[in-house]
Design an enzyme around this catalytic site. Sequence first.
Site, mmCIF file in Angstrom:
data_model
loop_
_atom_site.group_PDB
_atom_site.id
_atom_site.type_symbol
_atom_site.label_atom_id
_atom_site.label_comp_id
_atom_site.label_asym_id
_atom_site.label_seq_id
_atom_site.Cartn_x
_atom_site.Cartn_y
_atom_site.Cartn_z
ATOM 1 N N PHE A 57 60.674 60.706 73.477
ATOM 2 C CA PHE A 57 59.880 60.674 72.244
ATOM 3 C C PHE A 57 59.109 59.367 72.215
ATOM 4 N N GLY A 58 57.809 59.440 72.408
ATOM 5 C CA GLY A 58 56.997 58.233 72.518
ATOM 6 C C GLY A 58 56.211 57.949 71.260
ATOM 7 N N LEU A 98 62.285 60.955 62.858
ATOM 8 C CA LEU A 98 63.137 59.757 62.749
ATOM 9 C C LEU A 98 64.220 59.953 61.697
ATOM 10 N N GLU A 137 64.969 52.758 65.695
ATOM 11 C CA GLU A 137 64.988 53.757 64.603
ATOM 12 C C GLU A 137 64.721 53.097 63.253
ATOM 13 N N GLN A 156 97.190 35.048 59.137
ATOM 14 C CA GLN A 156 96.326 35.472 58.029
ATOM 15 C C GLN A 156 94.859 35.586 58.449
ATOM 16 N N SER A 176 57.352 48.474 64.354
ATOM 17 C CA SER A 176 57.680 48.764 62.946
ATOM 18 C C SER A 176 56.523 49.442 62.233
ATOM 19 N N HIS A 229 66.474 46.689 60.778
ATOM 20 C CA HIS A 229 67.225 46.428 59.550
ATOM 21 C C HIS A 229 66.268 46.031 58.418
HETATM 22 P P1 TGC Z 1 53.317 55.639 54.842
HETATM 23 O O1 TGC Z 1 51.880 55.417 54.464
HETATM 24 O O2 TGC Z 1 54.407 55.268 53.896
HETATM 25 O O3 TGC Z 1 53.521 57.159 55.252
HETATM 26 C C1 TGC Z 1 52.661 57.842 56.158
HETATM 27 C C2 TGC Z 1 52.970 59.319 56.030
HETATM 28 O O4 TGC Z 1 54.332 59.568 56.439
HETATM 29 C C3 TGC Z 1 55.103 60.068 55.319
HETATM 30 N N1 TGC Z 1 56.424 59.429 55.424
HETATM 31 C C4 TGC Z 1 57.505 60.102 55.837
HETATM 32 N N2 TGC Z 1 57.670 61.398 56.166
HETATM 33 C C5 TGC Z 1 58.888 61.792 56.565
HETATM 34 N N3 TGC Z 1 59.928 60.928 56.634
HETATM 35 C C6 TGC Z 1 59.805 59.623 56.319
HETATM 36 N N4 TGC Z 1 60.852 58.801 56.429
HETATM 37 C C7 TGC Z 1 58.547 59.153 55.897
HETATM 38 N N5 TGC Z 1 58.052 57.949 55.518
HETATM 39 C C8 TGC Z 1 56.744 58.137 55.228
HETATM 40 C C9 TGC Z 1 54.312 59.700 54.089
HETATM 41 O O5 TGC Z 1 54.604 60.584 53.036
HETATM 42 C C10 TGC Z 1 52.905 59.852 54.610
HETATM 43 O O6 TGC Z 1 52.638 61.256 54.692
HETATM 44 P P2 TGC Z 1 51.144 61.885 54.500
HETATM 45 O O7 TGC Z 1 51.353 63.349 54.536
HETATM 46 O O8 TGC Z 1 50.652 61.368 53.177
HETATM 47 O O9 TGC Z 1 50.330 61.383 55.647
HETATM 48 O O10 TGC Z 1 53.566 54.929 56.222
HETATM 49 P P3 TGC Z 1 53.467 53.391 56.604
HETATM 50 O O11 TGC Z 1 52.450 53.268 57.692
HETATM 51 O O12 TGC Z 1 53.289 52.542 55.386
HETATM 52 O O13 TGC Z 1 54.901 53.123 57.257
HETATM 53 C C11 TGC Z 1 56.085 53.231 56.536
HETATM 54 C C12 TGC Z 1 57.270 52.776 57.411
HETATM 55 C C13 TGC Z 1 57.185 51.285 57.675
HETATM 56 C C14 TGC Z 1 58.535 53.091 56.629
HETATM 57 C C15 TGC Z 1 57.277 53.532 58.734
HETATM 58 O O14 TGC Z 1 56.184 53.229 59.502
HETATM 59 C C16 TGC Z 1 58.518 53.274 59.543
HETATM 60 O O15 TGC Z 1 59.536 53.934 59.372
HETATM 61 N N6 TGC Z 1 58.493 52.303 60.526
HETATM 62 C C17 TGC Z 1 59.579 52.122 61.472
HETATM 63 C C18 TGC Z 1 59.230 52.773 62.798
HETATM 64 C C19 TGC Z 1 60.430 53.303 63.513
HETATM 65 O O16 TGC Z 1 61.477 53.533 62.956
HETATM 66 N N7 TGC Z 1 60.273 53.570 64.786
HETATM 67 C C20 TGC Z 1 61.327 54.196 65.554
HETATM 68 C C21 TGC Z 1 60.787 54.707 66.870
HETATM 69 S S1 TGC Z 1 61.831 55.918 67.648
HETATM 70 C C22 TGC Z 1 63.182 55.069 68.123
HETATM 71 O O17 TGC Z 1 63.385 53.925 67.823
HETATM 72 C C23 TGC Z 1 64.176 55.830 68.931
HETATM 73 S S2 TGC Z 1 65.520 54.856 69.379
HETATM 74 C C24 TGC Z 1 66.429 55.831 70.400
HETATM 75 C C25 TGC Z 1 67.573 56.476 69.692
HETATM 76 O O18 TGC Z 1 67.461 56.997 68.573
HETATM 77 O O19 TGC Z 1 68.645 56.464 70.248
HETATM 78 P P1 FAD Z 2 58.457 44.481 65.535
HETATM 79 O O1 FAD Z 2 57.961 45.614 64.737
HETATM 80 O O2 FAD Z 2 57.464 43.593 66.202
HETATM 81 O O3 FAD Z 2 59.438 43.596 64.647
HETATM 82 C C1 FAD Z 2 59.798 42.258 64.991
HETATM 83 C C2 FAD Z 2 60.551 41.671 63.783
HETATM 84 O O4 FAD Z 2 59.682 41.676 62.637
HETATM 85 C C3 FAD Z 2 61.767 42.529 63.389
HETATM 86 O O5 FAD Z 2 62.815 41.697 62.944
HETATM 87 C C4 FAD Z 2 61.237 43.342 62.224
HETATM 88 O O6 FAD Z 2 62.244 43.788 61.343
HETATM 89 C C5 FAD Z 2 60.329 42.317 61.555
HETATM 90 N N1 FAD Z 2 59.340 42.950 60.678
HETATM 91 C C6 FAD Z 2 58.458 43.916 60.978
HETATM 92 N N2 FAD Z 2 57.728 44.252 59.897
HETATM 93 C C7 FAD Z 2 58.178 43.473 58.891
HETATM 94 C C8 FAD Z 2 57.833 43.333 57.517
HETATM 95 N N3 FAD Z 2 56.902 44.098 56.950
HETATM 96 N N4 FAD Z 2 58.501 42.409 56.782
HETATM 97 C C9 FAD Z 2 59.472 41.626 57.341
HETATM 98 N N5 FAD Z 2 59.846 41.708 58.630
HETATM 99 C C10 FAD Z 2 59.200 42.626 59.389
HETATM 100 N N6 FAD Z 2 60.779 53.770 70.257
HETATM 101 C C11 FAD Z 2 60.351 55.052 70.476
HETATM 102 O O7 FAD Z 2 59.271 55.435 70.025
HETATM 103 N N7 FAD Z 2 61.103 55.925 71.184
HETATM 104 C C12 FAD Z 2 62.284 55.592 71.734
HETATM 105 O O8 FAD Z 2 62.949 56.424 72.365
HETATM 106 C C13 FAD Z 2 62.766 54.253 71.552
HETATM 107 N N8 FAD Z 2 63.921 53.851 72.132
HETATM 108 C C14 FAD Z 2 64.283 52.530 72.055
HETATM 109 C C15 FAD Z 2 65.384 52.083 72.798
HETATM 110 C C16 FAD Z 2 65.725 50.737 72.784
HETATM 111 C C17 FAD Z 2 66.873 50.252 73.607
HETATM 112 C C18 FAD Z 2 64.992 49.818 71.976
HETATM 113 C C19 FAD Z 2 65.363 48.365 71.929
HETATM 114 C C20 FAD Z 2 63.924 50.263 71.245
HETATM 115 C C21 FAD Z 2 63.532 51.614 71.292
HETATM 116 N N9 FAD Z 2 62.398 52.069 70.614
HETATM 117 C C22 FAD Z 2 61.954 53.362 70.792
HETATM 118 C C23 FAD Z 2 61.540 51.131 69.908
HETATM 119 C C24 FAD Z 2 62.080 50.688 68.563
HETATM 120 O O9 FAD Z 2 61.959 51.705 67.618
HETATM 121 C C25 FAD Z 2 61.304 49.432 68.141
HETATM 122 O O10 FAD Z 2 61.754 48.382 68.972
HETATM 123 C C26 FAD Z 2 61.493 49.083 66.683
HETATM 124 O O11 FAD Z 2 60.899 50.054 65.857
HETATM 125 C C27 FAD Z 2 60.937 47.692 66.323
HETATM 126 O O12 FAD Z 2 59.652 47.540 66.816
HETATM 127 P P2 FAD Z 2 59.264 46.209 67.656
HETATM 128 O O13 FAD Z 2 60.251 46.080 68.754
HETATM 129 O O14 FAD Z 2 57.836 46.304 68.006
HETATM 130 O O15 FAD Z 2 59.502 45.023 66.655
#
Ligand code: TGC
Ligand code: FAD
Length: 393
Positions: free
Chosen positions: A138-139, A248, A372, A288, A147, A375
């Site tokens: 999932f890219g 997510l 995901e 303790q 973030s 924090h």
């Molecule tokens: P924002 O303007 O708030 O929303 C854009 C559109 O998305 C909708 N939306 C959601 N829909 C479903 N679930 C949610 N949790 C949603 N949050 C927002 C929203 O309603 C809107 O929809 P529409 O129809 O109006 O277009 O978006 P934003 O750009 O301000 O961003 C909000 C934020 C910061 C919460 C979001 O970008 C975010 O969650 N950032 C974190 C990114 C993240 O978690 N990346 C993970 C990558 S995958 C990964 O890490 C896999 S790890 C491997 C493993 O799981 O083991």
């Molecule tokens: P950044 O977004 O650059 O964040 C750096 C620091 O800034 C963090 O402490 C963050 O919390 C902080 N920060 C960011 N925004 C704010 C704000 N508004 N206010 C205050 N602090 C803020 N992604 C995928 O798409 N698919 C995958 O399968 C996947 N697998 C992963 C596996 C591993 C082992 C790891 C380490 C990461 C993976 N990721 C994947 C990516 C992961 O989701 C990102 O690393 C994560 O979302 C954070 O993005 P970043 O690393 O660019 O950090």
Amino acid sequence: MATTSDRAIDPLDYVGVDALLSDDEKAIRDAVREVVRDRILPEVGDWFDKGILPREVFTEFGQMGFLGAHLEGYGCAGVNAVSYGLINHELEYGDSGLRSAVSVQGSLAMFAIWRWGSEEQKQQYLPRMAAGEVIGCFGLTEADAGSDPGSMRTHARQDGGDWIINGSKMWITNGTIADIAIVWAQTDDGIQGFIIEKGMPGFTAPEIHKKLSLRASITSELVMADVRVPDENRLPGVQSLRGPLSCLNEARYGIVWGVVGAARACYEEALSYATERIVFEKPLTAYQLTQQKLAEMVLEINRGMLMALHLGRMKDEGKLRPEHVSLGKMGNARGALEIARSARSILGGNGITLEYPVIRHMNNLESVFTYEGTHEVHTLVVGGAVTGVQAFR
Ligand code: TGC
Ligand code: FAD
């Protein structure tokens, strides 16, 4: 020395969460626990050491019904949300890398197709993904867009009946071993998802090395250089960031359960070690300062389990919102990391070797704290939910 014999409390299930599970849920939990005990625990330290995750794990998990287990139809098990949570919990007791593999396959790659794909795409990919014959990744994240995935640069432009995709993704779990990649890209009509198949010209997935965390997991870059993808490979159901974010929610829900499994593994090791280890002529448990560490672990684990179970029941009732999941991910990932660090200190010098599972979990949890949604991201989601003020920007 005073002892507490005939204890009324089960140290491994302090508040009796077990009694809150149905017989079916317990049966699923026990089946996964057995696989982890017999198949995973004897090997996973070595996989972590070598930085590998054998591909056959996917087929074995597929045969057990772990992949996309919470999805209905298309060869998926269709278990309830609590059972899916328990699968994640038990796998992460083994290693976060295993839960990651299953999260990415089921909650991210399969869910993306299941929720936003065409009927043909579902028929074509989901049964083989459920069986572990086809591995997905999932890219979403890019080197400069983690973030804030809305700032992604990967772009797809239409060219007749095809799409031409350019860009790159970073930190992609399963990437190098995946047969298909769900790649999210900017288009003139908003962010859309594409199914890129391994071997499509211009697509490569080099592995990222030198990780000190999640070593029993493959992490990769995805590089798209003029990759031509037919329109049939575009997920037709969504043209917005809502697409990937909806996936997510599923994976983050699994993490709420999963990290408590890793924490439980650390606590059990620390309790057993402290019981056996004699320092200053008494077992470590008699001090303790040690009891405080263990009591804090018990508190966090039980709190985490109750939170996970409550969110699971809400999900089964269709009442779970993304903001609830953020609270669970935020609290349980932090709690698990604190437990792992504290358990490591109880093991003293032995705490730093892979002969024990604790430092492996501790290092893994640093990634889980970050991926995901970091924090801080989940803190801001919860902050926004309670104040009505969005503070990301
Ligand atoms: P924002 O303007 O708030 O929303 C854009 C559109 O998305 C909708 N939306 C959601 N829909 C479903 N679930 C949610 N949790 C949603 N949050 C927002 C929203 O309603 C809107 O929809 P529409 O129809 O109006 O277009 O978006 P934003 O750009 O301000 O961003 C909000 C934020 C910061 C919460 C979001 O970008 C975010 O969650 N950032 C974190 C990114 C993240 O978690 N990346 C993970 C990558 S995958 C990964 O890490 C896999 S790890 C491997 C493993 O799981 O083991
Ligand atoms: P950044 O977004 O650059 O964040 C750096 C620091 O800034 C963090 O402490 C963050 O919390 C902080 N920060 C960011 N925004 C704010 C704000 N508004 N206010 C205050 N602090 C803020 N992604 C995928 O798409 N698919 C995958 O399968 C996947 N697998 C992963 C596996 C591993 C082992 C790891 C380490 C990461 C993976 N990721 C994947 C990516 C992961 O989701 C990102 O690393 C994560 O979302 C954070 O993005 P970043 O690393 O660019 O950090």
